[in-house]
Structures are given as structure tokens and as C-alpha cells.
Design an enzyme around this catalytic site. Structure first.
Site, short mmCIF file in Angstrom:
data_model
loop_
_atom_site.label_atom_id
_atom_site.label_comp_id
_atom_site.label_asym_id
_atom_site.label_seq_id
_atom_site.Cartn_x
_atom_site.Cartn_y
_atom_site.Cartn_z
CB CYS A 113 44.28 48.93 65.60
SG CYS A 113 43.12 49.35 66.88
CG HIS A 114 42.94 49.10 59.57
ND1 HIS A 114 41.73 49.00 60.21
CD2 HIS A 114 42.87 48.31 58.48
CE1 HIS A 114 40.94 48.18 59.52
NE2 HIS A 114 41.61 47.75 58.47
CG MET A 136 40.73 51.74 68.43
SD MET A 136 39.77 51.65 69.97
CE MET A 136 40.94 50.90 71.07
CD GLU A 137 44.93 54.77 65.70
OE1 GLU A 137 45.34 53.79 65.08
OE2 GLU A 137 43.71 55.04 65.80
CG ASP A 191 56.55 54.44 85.90
OD1 ASP A 191 56.74 53.53 86.73
OD2 ASP A 191 57.45 54.93 85.20
#
Length: 159
Positions: A77-78, A112-113, A127
Site C-alpha cells: 500500500c502507498h 485499504m484505509e 478486545d
């Protein structure tokens, strides 16, 4: 059509975006988190409350932080200057729906972000609630919409 991150020698390669136009780009991704009745009983109408603090607010902050770290987590990824990362969490029928929208102005998209932001928010929710439900499931992490660049994408359901 070939995979974009595989070069002519069949090796992993970062896509060369130097010739692409700089445009406004955005992407929205979603993740679903299913919890048991013990966790759902902690919902106060706006957030889940746990001994660790406000679950949704913590998950939102973690998701934003995760989106900002995408290029360090996913090898090809950039690194992108993010203009905005917004995470919303809804809760109904023992399911948290996490949506992350990322925006940038650049040569490559922010899918992707957005996916990373939604995923990290979901993992944080897990969690924080695992003491009450170790069998929490995270599912249907998917891209809902992408705009900017050469193509636009929108799922036919879910928006």
C-alpha cells in the site's frame, strides 16, 4: 485482467501511480461484530459500557489510528495523506455495524484505509468485550463504495 501487485516476472510489486491524475477519492467499508446477550445488555443506548471504558468511542479512535497506519501494515500500500477518516458504529440485535469512510486527494484510492479502519475498530470492540463473550465474531468485512480515479464502485446492497 491481471493482479495489480504482480509484475511481469510474477513478483510482488508496488503499483506505479506516478502517471495517474490527482483526484478526490473516497471509500467506505463495513465490518459486522456479533456479540452474546451479556455484551448486548451493556448497551446504554449510545455505547457499550465496559470496565475498560466506552467501547464504541475507543473502537472509533483505534479505527482512525489503524487507517492512518495502513501502509505500514499492508506491504504494497502507498502511504497516503488522509484528508478524513470517519467511523460510525450502530448497534442492533446483538450486532455492531462498523462503517469507516476514508478520503484523500491523490493518485491512488483509499479502499485499504477504509477496510483497515473498519477492521481495527472491530478488533478493538472484540478486545474490550471478550471477557463477557470470548466467542465474539467479526464478519463481512467488505468494501461498500469507492469513488474517484478511473472507476466508481458501490455494492448493490448495504448502503
Amino acid at each position: 485482467m491481471s493482479l495489480s501487485h504482480i509484475d511481469d516476472s510474477n513478483k510482488a510489486s508496488m503499483v506505479d501511480v506516478s502517471g495517474k491524475e490527482i483526484t478526490a477519492r473516497s471509500a467506505t467499508a463495513e465490518a459486522l461484530v456479533r456479540v452474546n446477550d451479556a455484551v448486548a445488555a451493556q448497551f446504554d443506548g449510545s455505547d457499550l459500557v465496559s470496565k475498560k471504558g466506552p467501547v464504541f468511542q475507543t473502537a472509533i479512535l483505534a479505527g482512525v489510528m489503524g487507517a492512518k497506519q495502513t501502509s505500514q501494515l499492508i506491504p504494497l500500500c502507498h502511504p497516503l495523506p488522509l484528508d478524513s477518516v470517519k467511523i460510525d458504529i450502530g448497534f442492533e440485535a446483538n450486532t455492531a455495524t462498523i462503517r469507516c469512510t476514508a478520503k484523500t486527494t491523490g493518485r491512488t484510492g483509499v479502499e485499504m484505509e477504509a477496510l483497515t479502519g473498519a477492521s481495527i475498530a472491530a478488533l478493538t470492540l472484540h478486545d474490550m468485550c471478550k471477557a463477557l463473550d470470548p466467542a465474539i465474531t467479526i464478519s463481512e468485512i467488505r468494501l461498500l463504495e469507492k469513488t474517484g480515479g478511473k472507476s466508481t464502485y458501490q455494492v448493490e446492497r448495504g448502503l
